[in-house]
Motif scaffolding. Structure first.
Motif, PDB file in Angstrom:
ATOM      1  N   GLU A   1      13.387  58.624  39.933  1.00 46.84           N
ATOM      2  CA  GLU A   1      13.245  58.649  38.314  1.00 46.84           C
ATOM      3  C   GLU A   1      12.719  59.989  37.942  1.00 46.84           C
ATOM      4  O   GLU A   1      11.478  60.166  38.613  1.00 46.84           O
ATOM      5  N   PRO A   2      13.306  60.783  37.233  1.00 46.26           N
ATOM      6  CA  PRO A   2      12.795  62.146  36.783  1.00 46.26           C
ATOM      7  C   PRO A   2      11.432  61.677  35.939  1.00 46.26           C
ATOM      8  O   PRO A   2      11.547  60.840  34.965  1.00 46.26           O
ATOM      9  N   LEU A   3      10.310  62.557  35.955  1.00 48.35           N
ATOM     10  CA  LEU A   3       9.349  62.489  35.209  1.00 48.35           C
ATOM     11  C   LEU A   3       9.476  63.721  34.260  1.00 48.35           C
ATOM     12  O   LEU A   3       9.324  64.910  34.564  1.00 48.35           O
ATOM     13  N   ARG A   4       9.646  63.413  32.909  1.00 46.83           N
ATOM     14  CA  ARG A   4       9.707  64.684  32.001  1.00 46.83           C
ATOM     15  C   ARG A   4       8.334  64.988  31.595  1.00 46.83           C
ATOM     16  O   ARG A   4       7.693  64.430  30.856  1.00 46.83           O
ATOM     17  N   GLN A   5       8.088  66.418  31.940  1.00 46.06           N
ATOM     18  CA  GLN A   5       6.846  67.045  31.632  1.00 46.06           C
ATOM     19  C   GLN A   5       6.332  67.045  30.140  1.00 46.06           C
ATOM     20  O   GLN A   5       5.377  66.511  29.647  1.00 46.06           O
ATOM     21  N   ASP A   6       7.280  67.467  29.330  1.00 47.53           N
ATOM     22  CA  ASP A   6       7.157  67.302  28.000  1.00 47.53           C
ATOM     23  C   ASP A   6       6.866  66.033  27.260  1.00 47.53           C
ATOM     24  O   ASP A   6       5.852  65.855  26.484  1.00 47.53           O
ATOM     25  N   ALA A   7       7.865  65.163  27.721  1.00 49.75           N
ATOM     26  CA  ALA A   7       7.575  63.902  26.937  1.00 49.75           C
ATOM     27  C   ALA A   7       6.411  62.991  27.425  1.00 49.75           C
ATOM     28  O   ALA A   7       5.658  62.575  26.580  1.00 49.75           O
ATOM     29  N   ILE A   8       5.992  63.158  28.688  1.00 47.07           N
ATOM     30  CA  ILE A   8       4.409  62.800  29.239  1.00 47.07           C
ATOM     31  C   ILE A   8       3.447  63.527  28.617  1.00 47.07           C
ATOM     32  O   ILE A   8       2.443  62.620  27.963  1.00 47.07           O
ATOM     33  N   ALA A   9       3.479  64.682  28.360  1.00 45.78           N
ATOM     34  CA  ALA A   9       2.469  65.381  27.444  1.00 45.78           C
ATOM     35  C   ALA A   9       2.220  64.863  26.099  1.00 45.78           C
ATOM     36  O   ALA A   9       1.151  64.595  25.373  1.00 45.78           O
ATOM     37  N   ARG A  10       3.598  64.577  25.326  1.00 49.12           N
ATOM     38  CA  ARG A  10       3.566  64.039  24.062  1.00 49.12           C
ATOM     39  C   ARG A  10       2.780  62.480  24.004  1.00 49.12           C
ATOM     40  O   ARG A  10       2.184  62.269  23.080  1.00 49.12           O
ATOM     41  N   GLN A  11       3.208  61.792  25.025  1.00 47.01           N
ATOM     42  CA  GLN A  11       2.730  60.355  25.206  1.00 47.01           C
ATOM     43  C   GLN A  11       1.370  60.262  25.023  1.00 47.01           C
ATOM     44  O   GLN A  11       0.541  59.638  24.692  1.00 47.01           O
ATOM     45  N   PHE A  12       0.654  61.252  25.947  1.00 43.23           N
ATOM     46  CA  PHE A  12      -0.813  61.610  26.207  1.00 43.23           C
ATOM     47  C   PHE A  12      -1.498  62.349  25.254  1.00 43.23           C
ATOM     48  O   PHE A  12      -2.531  62.401  25.271  1.00 43.23           O
ATOM     49  N   SER A  13      -0.546  62.913  24.310  1.00 44.34           N
ATOM     50  CA  SER A  13      -1.341  63.632  23.393  1.00 44.34           C
ATOM     51  C   SER A  13      -1.962  64.837  23.975  1.00 44.34           C
ATOM     52  O   SER A  13      -3.285  65.244  23.507  1.00 44.34           O
ATOM     53  N   VAL A  14      -1.407  65.515  25.218  1.00 40.82           N
ATOM     54  CA  VAL A  14      -2.121  66.738  25.748  1.00 40.82           C
ATOM     55  C   VAL A  14      -1.017  67.763  25.859  1.00 40.82           C
ATOM     56  O   VAL A  14      -0.071  67.646  25.564  1.00 40.82           O
ATOM     57  N   SER A  15      -1.626  68.964  26.314  1.00 43.59           N
ATOM     58  CA  SER A  15      -0.766  70.037  26.549  1.00 43.59           C
ATOM     59  C   SER A  15       0.005  69.987  27.996  1.00 43.59           C
ATOM     60  O   SER A  15      -0.294  68.984  28.596  1.00 43.59           O
ATOM     61  N   ALA A  16       0.729  70.812  28.186  1.00 44.74           N
ATOM     62  CA  ALA A  16       1.592  70.389  29.711  1.00 44.74           C
ATOM     63  C   ALA A  16       0.810  70.678  30.723  1.00 44.74           C
ATOM     64  O   ALA A  16       1.119  70.506  31.630  1.00 44.74           O
ATOM     65  N   ILE A  17      -0.375  71.333  30.485  1.00 39.95           N
ATOM     66  CA  ILE A  17      -1.247  72.002  31.595  1.00 39.95           C
ATOM     67  C   ILE A  17      -1.856  70.876  32.625  1.00 39.95           C
ATOM     68  O   ILE A  17      -1.645  70.601  33.786  1.00 39.95           O
TER      69      ILE A  17
END
Length: 256
Positions: free
Chosen positions: A46-62
């Motif tokens: 399953e792909p892990l979408r960096q931007d979606a995960i960042a939004r979900q955790f309320s953090v930047s992409a770094i």
């Protein structure tokens, strides 16, 4: 990301808790993703979408990228150029090797630890053994299982050895869940744990080492067979589908 990594009904958010700088943030995200993979919420491939995960955790992409790199080093995630990150596929050979390594490390650890156990450490190991035996939830049993195993080796006072064993436990978590799919396998594991504990109480080093190694090697072989059979079945099904598709395209048309 298709899976919502939630705590209860609310997405996990750093705005509701105090946390240290970015390193702790990335570790928190890595732990959440690892738990989702172990529990089957994130599936192999399953792909892990960096931007979606960042939004979900309320953090930047770094910190998300750092979490991906950490999980890649542990074997949970595969990162490919131009394709991004995805949950690593399960491997029959990897599963067996993990348990072979564990058998060597843990038989060494219990051999060192056994003479250093006290009535208190034995009582703690027994408590954890019973907690595992009475745990019906496979996800929680994985935790109880690791706690029991680590209690066997803790008196060895070998921090680097314990660190290596802990790494192998984490690498094997999602494979262990395959074994727990049928109650009979949990029952057999519980019986093997009880025998190991009895050897520990008896201070029988040779028997304890033999039982630990046998327990782990048998688990590795069981999981290897399960995954190898599943892979063979999937390949056979794929071949049959290709043959059916080929026969439809090459069969002569009916007379008009």
């Amino acid at each position: 990301m298709p899976t919502d990594l939630s705590a209860g009904s609310h997405p996990v958010s750093f705005r509701d808790a105090q946390f240290e700088p970015r390193q702790s943030t990335s570790r928190f995200i890595a732990d959440a993703l690892r738990a989702a993979i172990v529990e089957g919420a994130l599936l192999p491939g399953e792909p892990l979408r960096q931007d979606a995960i960042a939004r979900q955790f309320s953090v930047s992409a770094i910190p998300v990228r750092e979490a991906f790199r950490q999980l890649e080093s542990e074997g949970w995630v595969t990162i490919e150029p131009n394709r991004g990150a995805a949950v690593s596929l399960q491997s029959a050979d990897e599963a067996r090797e993990i348990y072979e390594i564990r058998a060597s490390l843990e038989s060494l650890a219990i051999g060192i630890a056994i003479e250093h156990h006290t009535p208190e450490t034995l009582a703690d190991a027994k408590r954890l053994l019973e907690a595992a035996e009475n745990e019906p939830d496979p996800a929680l049993y994985v935790v109880r299982n690791e706690q029991f195993h680590m209690s066997l080796y803790a008196p060895a006072d070998r921090p680097r050895l314990m660190e290596l064993i802990g790494q192998m436990h984490r690498r094997g978590e999602r494979y262990l869940r395959l074994k727990l799919g049928l109650p009979i396998h949990k029952d057999s594991s519980d019986a093997e744990h009880r025998a190991i504990f009895d050897a520990l109480v008896a201070r029988d080093i040779e028997r304890a080492q033999t039982l630990v190694a046998r327990h782990l090697l048998a688990t590795g072989e069981l999981i290897h067979r399960f995954l190898a059979d599943a892979q063979a079945l999937a390949q056979s099904s794929h071949v049959k589908k290709k043959r059916r598709a080929s026969s439809r395209t090459t069969s002569p048309k009916a007379d008009e």
